[in-house]
Design a protein around this motif. Structure first.
Motif, PDB file in Angstrom:
ATOM      1  N   LYS A  25      98.326   2.577  12.033  1.00 29.64           N
ATOM      2  CA  LYS A  25      99.409   2.899  12.562  1.00 29.64           C
ATOM      3  C   LYS A  25      99.489   4.691  13.314  1.00 29.64           C
TER       4      LYS A  25
ATOM      5  N   ARG B 182      91.221   8.195  16.285  1.00 30.93           N
ATOM      6  CA  ARG B 182      91.167   7.208  15.812  1.00 30.93           C
ATOM      7  C   ARG B 182      90.093   6.994  15.709  1.00 30.93           C
TER       8      ARG B 182
ATOM      9  N   ASP C 232     100.016   4.517  18.931  1.00 31.34           N
ATOM     10  CA  ASP C 232     100.254   3.073  18.864  1.00 31.34           C
ATOM     11  C   ASP C 232     102.153   3.027  19.260  1.00 31.34           C
ATOM     12  N   SER C 233     102.810   4.109  19.042  1.00 31.28           N
ATOM     13  CA  SER C 233     104.563   4.472  19.215  1.00 31.28           C
ATOM     14  C   SER C 233     104.780   5.410  18.801  1.00 31.28           C
TER      15      SER C 233
ATOM     16  N   ASN D 105      98.635   0.198  25.234  1.00 36.19           N
ATOM     17  CA  ASN D 105      98.919   0.018  23.952  1.00 36.19           C
ATOM     18  C   ASN D 105     100.317   0.506  23.206  1.00 36.19           C
TER      19      ASN D 105
END
Length: 263
Positions: A3, A113, A142-143, A175
């Protein structure tokens, strides 16, 4: 699965680096293999982890310019589960070159990634603006953790970054989610802190972390000793809050794959 979490807000003095360093360290102390990447040209993460920035040979900008591999840029810290990629001081020519490189908005994510798959968490410490390396980080993440100090101007900065995140999600990174809005340097029993928290929960009821990071002099002491506050003094109020925040993120991920939507 890894993540990737960016810590970002287009405003200085809100505790981005303190949050990035302590969250990454807290993950590592919870036996989560973690990589912290400094995307901020000020390079403050290095000092917080006891590294001498002047002696850094391989860094994140070298990775972006293909002058070194990401594996070469990874520095091992004194904490077994925590690795670190620093940033070194750029010359004027290097800054111009980097600006041109970052017009390829997907470049950083494409490099990161495949290399990040061996980690549980990657934490990206972003500078206090939305262009350049912050934009590259948000394209790859991702966040996003949005740290905010009590006050009107910080609320305006939250609105700005949420608008930008919606654009990125729509056009580039489907995403992307909000990990949470984090109140930092929070002073309990003050009107401005209470009013800010009230406004945040009113405007973004599903985005605000349960944990707030209190104002704590120990944070400054830890920086002088070149250590994360959670290591320098685990019993400090800020340390306990960062441990709680890391648990909140880990538990949310395990229970719900939890982040909040930008829709």
């Amino acid at each position: 699965m890894v993540k990737i979490i960016a810590v970002a807000l287009p405003k200085g003095g809100v505790g981005k680096t303190t949050t990035a360093v302590n969250i990454a360290t807290a993950f590592a102390l919870s036996d989560k293999k973690t990589l912290l990447i400094d995307m901020d040209p000020s390079g403050s993460c290095a000092s917080s982890l006891g590294f001498n920035r002047d002696k850094v040979k391989y860094d994140v900008f070298g990775v972006l310019q293909y002058t070194c591999s990401m594996q070469k840029a990874i520095h091992h810290t004194e904490y077994p589960y925590l690795d670190f990629i620093p940033v070194k001081q750029l010359s004027y020519i290097e800054e111009i070159r980097l600006g041109k490189i970052l017009t390829n908005e997907q470049l950083f994510g494409n490099i990161l990634r495949p290399e990040a798959l061996s980690y549980d968490y990657v934490v990206l410490d972003c500078p206090p603006y939305l262009v350049g390396t912050t934009n590259a980080a948000l394209m790859a993440a991702d966040s996003v953790i949005i740290p905010i100090t009590p006050g009107l101007y910080a609320l305006d900065a939250v609105r700005r970054i949420l608008e930008r995140l919606r654009v990125i999600k729509k056009n580039y990174n489907r995403n992307l989610r909000i990990e949470g809005i984090l109140l930092t340097i929070y002073e309990y029993n003050t009107k401005v802190s209470f009013a800010t928290k009230k406004e945040l929960f009113k405007a973004y009821p599903n985005l605000v972390f349960s944990t707030s990071i209190p104002k704590n002099a120990t944070v400054g002491e830890a920086s002088i000793h070149r250590k994360p506050v959670i290591v320098y003094d685990p019993s400090a109020k800020a340390s306990k809050a960062y441990f709680n925040l890391s648990r909140e993120i880990i538990q949310s991920r395990e229970m719900f794959n939890g982040t909040s939507s930008l829709e």
